[in-house]
Design a protein around this motif. Structure first.
Motif, mmCIF file in Angstrom:
data_model
loop_
_atom_site.group_PDB
_atom_site.id
_atom_site.type_symbol
_atom_site.label_atom_id
_atom_site.label_comp_id
_atom_site.label_asym_id
_atom_site.label_seq_id
_atom_site.Cartn_x
_atom_site.Cartn_y
_atom_site.Cartn_z
ATOM 1 N N THR A 24 0.842 -1.191 0.000
ATOM 2 C CA THR A 24 0.000 0.000 0.000
ATOM 3 C C THR A 24 0.871 1.232 0.000
ATOM 4 O O THR A 24 1.883 1.276 0.695
ATOM 5 N N PHE A 25 0.489 2.229 -0.787
ATOM 6 C CA PHE A 25 1.179 3.507 -0.740
ATOM 7 C C PHE A 25 0.469 4.481 0.196
ATOM 8 O O PHE A 25 1.089 5.329 0.824
ATOM 9 N N LEU A 26 -0.854 4.340 0.300
ATOM 10 C CA LEU A 26 -1.621 5.291 1.092
ATOM 11 C C LEU A 26 -1.414 5.087 2.590
ATOM 12 O O LEU A 26 -1.329 6.063 3.339
ATOM 13 N N GLY A 27 -1.337 3.820 3.041
ATOM 14 C CA GLY A 27 -1.236 3.552 4.478
ATOM 15 C C GLY A 27 -0.088 4.260 5.160
ATOM 16 O O GLY A 27 -0.294 5.022 6.118
ATOM 17 N N PRO A 28 1.158 4.079 4.692
ATOM 18 C CA PRO A 28 2.283 4.741 5.353
ATOM 19 C C PRO A 28 2.175 6.261 5.327
ATOM 20 O O PRO A 28 2.501 6.936 6.312
ATOM 21 N N GLU A 29 1.697 6.807 4.210
ATOM 22 C CA GLU A 29 1.577 8.260 4.117
ATOM 23 C C GLU A 29 0.518 8.793 5.077
ATOM 24 O O GLU A 29 0.678 9.875 5.657
ATOM 25 N N GLU A 30 -0.568 8.039 5.247
ATOM 26 C CA GLU A 30 -1.604 8.477 6.182
ATOM 27 C C GLU A 30 -1.124 8.394 7.625
ATOM 28 O O GLU A 30 -1.461 9.242 8.451
ATOM 29 N N PHE A 31 -0.332 7.367 7.949
ATOM 30 C CA PHE A 31 0.265 7.322 9.286
ATOM 31 C C PHE A 31 1.128 8.562 9.512
ATOM 32 O O PHE A 31 1.094 9.183 10.579
ATOM 33 N N ALA A 32 1.918 8.932 8.507
ATOM 34 C CA ALA A 32 2.778 10.116 8.634
ATOM 35 C C ALA A 32 1.947 11.378 8.778
ATOM 36 O O ALA A 32 2.229 12.239 9.625
#
Length: 261
Positions: A24-32
């Protein structure tokens, strides 16, 4: 240079993390975006290849969040690959002896201190071996009854950044059911002992909490690196809350976080 986890702990006392188990690309960015300090990529229980992890790490190159990768063993080849791809730290599962912990450290160090092969994949990492070593944090998981008698020796292994408790496997190893891991004295005493040993050795104490309330409790127990939720747990909780608001229902908000590791 120090690992980003070390720096975060020094600055904030506790580093809060999210967890990713699938591509997933969205998951890590949303955590950040939400303010998490690190994101973990799970190559032990998750559905991730080292190629998946390399792509996600590259995507996060300029995102203000530290990255850790959990691997199932001290095998130096996969450890070296994720570090070459830019991971800030590795978390090595099922470590039970100081010798195994030393093997994990050696896999992150070049000769003569270790067995890591030189081959950074990103130009931004540079070509200085000493700097590459210094930025690579290494954690070993304490998650079996067999490891508990050796916790102080494991924490004292030179070059170790910290230890990381897997409470589910620890509970099972001690003969208890996973749902009871936060309420069974034998398990909670063991968890507290790991945190105390890490403090004595001056290394970071980490743990898989799996929920915000549990994470708050772990911080009060002295843990400094605390994983709160995976992307699937966060999605389930958010989706359930939206549905609850839409229907006006009450009850379980779908958090369902048990702190598995």
């Amino acid at each position: 240079m120090s690992s980003r986890i070390d720096v975060t702990v020094a600055e904030r006392s506790v580093a809060w993390g999210g967890w990713v188990v699938g591509p997933t690309f969205l998951g890590p960015e949303e955590f950040a975006r939400t303010g998490y300090d690190y994101v973990g990529f799970d190559m032990q229980h998750g559905y991730l290849s080292d190629a998946d992890v390399a792509l996600m790490l590259r995507r996060l190159e300029h995102v203000p969040i530290a990255t850790v990768v959990r691997l199932p063993s001290t095998d130096p080849a996969p450890i070296g690959r994720v570090l070459d791809a830019g991971a800030d730290a590795v978390v090595i599962a099922m470590v039970e002896t100081p010798e195994q912990a030393a093997q994990a450290v050696a896999a992150t160090r070049y000769a003569p201190a270790g067995v890591r092969s030189f081959g950074p994949l990103r130009a931004s990492l540079g070509m200085d071996a000493a700097e590459l070593e210094a930025r690579a944090g290494v954690f070993v998981m304490i998650e079996t009854a067999a490891a508990l008698p050796f916790v102080d020796e494991i924490c004292a292994v030179p070059g170790l950044t910290g230890v990381y408790v897997g409470p589910a496997d620890l509970a099972i190893s001690l003969g208890h059911a996973v749902p009871d891991m936060w309420t069974t004295p034998e398990v909670t005493d063991a968890i507290r002992c790991v945190a105390a040993a890490a403090k004595r050795a001056g290394v970071v104490a980490g743990i898989h909490a799996g929920a915000g309330k549990t994470g708050n409790m772990m911080a009060s127990w002295g843990f400094q690196m605390i994983t709160l939720a995976s992307e699937s747990q966060a999605l389930r909780r958010g989706a359930a809350e939206h549905l609850r608001e839409a229907t006006g229902s009450s009850g379980d908000n779908g958090a369902g976080a048990k702190g598995y590791s």
